[in-house]
Structures are given as structure tokens and as C-alpha cells.
Write an enzyme that holds these catalytic residues in place. Structure first.
Site, PDB file in Angstrom:
ATOM      1  N   TRP A 146     -24.342  73.046  93.674  1.00 39.51           N
ATOM      2  CA  TRP A 146     -24.784  73.528  94.902  1.00 39.51           C
ATOM      3  C   TRP A 146     -25.903  72.710  95.249  1.00 39.51           C
ATOM      4  O   TRP A 146     -27.177  72.669  94.610  1.00 39.51           O
ATOM      5  CB  TRP A 146     -25.150  74.978  94.931  1.00 39.51           C
ATOM      6  CG  TRP A 146     -24.243  76.184  94.583  1.00 39.51           C
ATOM      7  CD1 TRP A 146     -23.325  76.614  95.538  1.00 39.51           C
ATOM      8  CD2 TRP A 146     -23.674  76.287  93.537  1.00 39.51           C
ATOM      9  NE1 TRP A 146     -22.468  77.299  95.040  1.00 39.51           N
ATOM     10  CE2 TRP A 146     -22.927  77.556  93.481  1.00 39.51           C
ATOM     11  CE3 TRP A 146     -24.312  76.249  92.104  1.00 39.51           C
ATOM     12  CZ2 TRP A 146     -22.156  78.001  92.436  1.00 39.51           C
ATOM     13  CZ3 TRP A 146     -23.673  76.956  91.177  1.00 39.51           C
ATOM     14  CH2 TRP A 146     -22.767  77.954  91.288  1.00 39.51           C
ATOM     15  N   HIS A 201     -25.344  80.077  98.728  1.00 37.12           N
ATOM     16  CA  HIS A 201     -24.116  80.953  98.969  1.00 37.12           C
ATOM     17  C   HIS A 201     -24.528  82.146  99.135  1.00 37.12           C
ATOM     18  O   HIS A 201     -25.734  82.360  99.083  1.00 37.12           O
ATOM     19  CB  HIS A 201     -23.203  80.937  97.689  1.00 37.12           C
ATOM     20  CG  HIS A 201     -24.217  80.894  96.247  1.00 37.12           C
ATOM     21  ND1 HIS A 201     -23.466  80.852  95.046  1.00 37.12           N
ATOM     22  CD2 HIS A 201     -25.172  81.107  96.127  1.00 37.12           C
ATOM     23  CE1 HIS A 201     -24.568  80.944  94.277  1.00 37.12           C
ATOM     24  NE2 HIS A 201     -25.551  80.913  94.615  1.00 37.12           N
ATOM     25  N   ARG A 258     -26.266  74.033 102.560  1.00 34.34           N
ATOM     26  CA  ARG A 258     -26.107  73.000 101.550  1.00 34.34           C
ATOM     27  C   ARG A 258     -26.498  71.591 102.235  1.00 34.34           C
ATOM     28  O   ARG A 258     -26.147  71.172 103.045  1.00 34.34           O
ATOM     29  CB  ARG A 258     -24.759  73.075 100.946  1.00 34.34           C
ATOM     30  CG  ARG A 258     -24.484  74.209 100.099  1.00 34.34           C
ATOM     31  CD  ARG A 258     -23.190  74.284  99.482  1.00 34.34           C
ATOM     32  NE  ARG A 258     -22.918  75.607  98.950  1.00 34.34           N
ATOM     33  CZ  ARG A 258     -21.837  75.885  98.367  1.00 34.34           C
ATOM     34  NH1 ARG A 258     -20.820  74.863  98.009  1.00 34.34           N
ATOM     35  NH2 ARG A 258     -21.513  77.208  98.081  1.00 34.34           N
ATOM     36  N   GLN A 260     -20.715  82.544 104.776  1.00 34.70           N
ATOM     37  CA  GLN A 260     -19.767  83.083 103.409  1.00 34.70           C
ATOM     38  C   GLN A 260     -19.616  84.544 103.597  1.00 34.70           C
ATOM     39  O   GLN A 260     -20.349  84.991 104.316  1.00 34.70           O
ATOM     40  CB  GLN A 260     -20.501  82.704 102.194  1.00 34.70           C
ATOM     41  CG  GLN A 260     -20.209  81.374 101.444  1.00 34.70           C
ATOM     42  CD  GLN A 260     -20.406  81.227 100.091  1.00 34.70           C
ATOM     43  OE1 GLN A 260     -21.187  81.935  99.551  1.00 34.70           O
ATOM     44  NE2 GLN A 260     -19.871  80.081  99.256  1.00 34.70           N
ATOM     45  N   VAL A 275     -19.480  84.525  86.802  1.00 30.81           N
ATOM     46  CA  VAL A 275     -18.250  85.277  86.391  1.00 30.81           C
ATOM     47  C   VAL A 275     -17.534  84.819  85.038  1.00 30.81           C
ATOM     48  O   VAL A 275     -17.681  83.819  84.895  1.00 30.81           O
ATOM     49  CB  VAL A 275     -17.305  85.201  87.466  1.00 30.81           C
ATOM     50  CG1 VAL A 275     -17.718  86.087  88.845  1.00 30.81           C
ATOM     51  CG2 VAL A 275     -17.042  83.876  88.225  1.00 30.81           C
ATOM     52  N   ALA A 310     -16.113  90.142  91.666  1.00 28.52           N
ATOM     53  CA  ALA A 310     -16.892  89.555  92.789  1.00 28.52           C
ATOM     54  C   ALA A 310     -16.089  88.461  93.405  1.00 28.52           C
ATOM     55  O   ALA A 310     -15.291  87.806  92.788  1.00 28.52           O
ATOM     56  CB  ALA A 310     -18.510  88.941  92.332  1.00 28.52           C
TER      57      ALA A 310
END
Ligand code: PHE
Length: 341
Positions: A156, A171, A197, A211, A254, A308
Site C-alpha cells: 500500500w 483501503h 494511494r 472500496q 487474513v 472478510a
């Protein structure tokens, strides 16, 4: 004297007949009837006449004056009427013309696609929440299992407002921790919002974009819930017969992490320009919420599990409506915007 008077009257009346507008008329009045006008001038000569003649000549003066004033008033009325007529003609309104239609505003395609996407998740029991665009490093990275010197930060490119702590969120994932820290499971939320970004722009990248985050946490949630829900979403958004494919991907928050692709809606999986010959189009990142992330907000990872996802609504709209360039969403070109309602 009488001849002079008669001559003056005749000439003045002739001139009056030639007067074409109100301005010239006023000039005539000053010149002929004014306090220093020609009539007064001649009248001054009265004193020099023998007294016997004066009454008759005086009378003639009055007659001439009345005649000239009368003619003036008539001319004035006529010119006024003419001026009014001209003005009315100039301002004429054609009441039979069709009206001008008022231009009606409409929703921006980004707003429309976000509504379509969130409507689907609302129908599955999710709530829509929003969060800050100016965010803290703590939520954007730290609580997402991305510590200060973690190499994954390179994923990012970050715009800092007040480094090292205040930044523009890269995000919508920081809302995961923000939602979880203020409520206990079960959690089912979707979070639409702007992200930023530090990135060069091209047809598929903007430095500011949207997003939509999704987060579900409860007892007993598994990868099957993730796959089932997101596949149902893809069928609703694209075609009822669309197929989905999940492959391993890496996001620090995740485990396991995946990306989801849909079978190309243009060639139906055969391979074409849109899917670059692969038959598949990647549309989102997802995964099972990392136990560390649950732990950091005070959830017991032994008891709860979650999944997610994050997707770019502009990308979804580009695929769905065959829009070739993400920059169209941000230049306010009515020819583009008017196509959506
Ligand atoms: N936040 C990730 C990104 O911006 C997407 C993502 C969200 C991935 C949630 C997994 C789970 O790339």
C-alpha cells in the site's frame, strides 16, 4: 412681425414633421418653444411695436404658440406610441414555443454501483457502515497485523497527512478493527468508502478510488460461508450462470487469504481480450480473518472466526458496463455520466 411669425410657425411645423424620435423632439421643443427659443426671441420684439398694433399681434403670438404646442403634444404622443410598439416588438414572447426542459440531475455511476453492491449484502443480513478517510496508522496497518517494519507495507503506497501516525486510508480494512472494537459478535457489515494511494494513474489505477469492505464474525464461520456468499454476490451482480474461482493470495490480516475471480462474462470462460485470454477475471481479495486480528480487538479466536473481503466498486462497474478507463469516474464528463441512471 406677423410675416416673421407665420414663417417661423410654418418652418417649425415642417421641422416637427421630420422629427423621428423622442430625443430629436426634445431638441425641437427647446429650440422652438424653450424659454430662450425662437418664439420667445421673436416675442421680445413686441415691445417695439406701436401700442395700437400690440393686441392683435399678441393674439397672433398666442395662436401660433398654441398651435405649435398642440402639434408638439400630438407628435410626442405619436412618438411615445411608436417607442412602446418597438419595445414590445423587441421583447416579443412566442408563447407557442415549446418550453426548455429543466436539466435533471442523476446519481453518479459510482453511487449507483455501490448501492447495487450494498443492497445485495443488506439482503444477506449485513449492515452498511462508514468510517473516516483520514485514518490512523493503528487502524490502517497495526491492528491489521501489519507492524511498522513489515515488508507487506509495500503493498500500500501511503499518503501521509501527519507522519508517522496520521494518513489517508489505503483501503477500507481499517474499519474491521473500528467495528469490532465497539461491538461484540455477531458482526456483519459492509463498508463503502474512498481510499487513497500514492500511485501513478492509468486506465486501471487512480490515486483516489472506492472500496467496499465486508466483514462477518461469528461462532462457527468457515471458508464455505465466504465462498457461498461471495459466489451468490457474483451471480447477482453479473449473470446467474457466472462461475467463481478462489485462489491463494496473501494479505497479512487474513489466513488463508484468497482472491476471487469470475468466469469472463464476455467470452464465458473461453478466453478473450477482456480476460486476457484466461477465461477468468479477478474481482476481489478476501480471506478468513487472521486470529491475531481478532485477538487485538479483544475477541477470543478460539470461540469466534470470521471472513472478510475488499473489492473496488469502480472495477465492478467497469466490468459490468464495459467502461475502459477508471478515470472516467472522476472527470465529470456529462457524456459519460448521462448514460447511468
Ligand atoms: N484491503 C485489501 C486491499 O486493499 C483487500 C482485502 C480486504 C483483502 C479484506 C482481504 C480481506 O488490497
Amino acid at each position: 412681425m406677423r410675416e416673421k411669425l407665420a414663417a417661423l410657425q410654418a418652418r417649425a411645423l415642417a421641422e416637427l414633421a421630420d422629427v423621428g424620435d423622442l430625443e430629436a423632439l426634445e431638441g425641437w421643443r427647446i429650440r422652438v418653444l424653450g424659454s430662450r427659443g425662437e418664439l420667445r426671441e421673436l416675442q421680445r420684439g413686441l415691445g417695439g411695436l406701436p401700442p395700437a398694433e400690440r393686441p392683435a399681434v399678441g393674439q397672433a403670438f398666442n395662436q401660433a404658440k398654441n398651435a405649435l404646442e398642440g402639434a408638439f403634444a400630438e407628435r410626442q404622443a405619436a412618438l411615445n406610441a411608436l417607442a412602446l410598439e418597438r419595445e414590445l416588438a423587441a421583447q416579443r414572447v412566442d408563447v407557442t414555443l415549446p418550453g426548455r426542459p429543466p436539466s435533471v440531475g442523476r446519481l453518479h455511476p459510482t453511487t449507483l454501483i455501490i448501492k447495487q453492491i450494498t443492497d445485495f449484502f443488506v439482503s444477506m443480513g449485513f449492515q452498511v457502515v462508514e468510517g473516516p478517510e483520514v485514518e490512523r496508522d493503528l487502524y490502517n496497518f497495526e491492528l491489521l497485523n501489519i507492524p511498522q517494519d513489515h515488508p507487506a507495507r509495500d503493498m500500500w503506497d501511503t499518503i501521509y497527512v501527519d507522519p508517522p501516525e496520521v494518513l489517508l486510508r489505503t483501503h477500507t480494512s481499517p474499519m474491521q478493527a473500528r467495528v469490532m472494537e465497539r461491538q461484540q459478535p455477531p458482526v456483519r457489515v459492509v463498508v463503502p468508502g474512498r481510499c487513497y494511494r500514492y500511485e501513478a494513474q492509468d486506465a486501471t489505477h487512480e490515486w483516489m478510488f472506492y472500496q467496499i469492505e465486508g466483514l462477518a464474525v461469528d461462532e462457527g464461520l468457515t471458508m464455505a460461508d465466504l465462498k457461498g456468499t461471495l459466489s451468490a454476490f457474483a451471480r447477482r451482480m453479473f449473470r446467474p450462470d457466472v462461475r467463481t474461482r478462489f485462489r491463494c493470495d496473501y494479505f497479512p490480516f487474513v489466513e488463508p487469504g484468497v482472491d476471487m475471480s469470475i468466469s469472463c462474462h464476455v467470452c464465458n470462460g473461453v478466453g478473450c481480450r477482456v480476460c486476457k485470454g484466461t477465461g477468468w477475471i479477478e474481482i476481489l481479495g478476501a480471506g478468513m480473518v487472521h486470529p491475531r486480528v481478532l485477538e487485538m480487538v479483544g475477541y477470543d479466536p478460539e470461540r469466534y472466526s470470521g471472513w472478510a473481503f475488499g473489492m473496488g466498486p469502480e472495477r465492478i462497474a467497469m466490468l459490468k458496463y464495459d467502461i475502459p478507463d477508471i478515470r472516467y469516474f472522476y472527470v465529470n464528463d456529462l457524456r459519460f455520466l448521462e448514460q447511468f441512471r
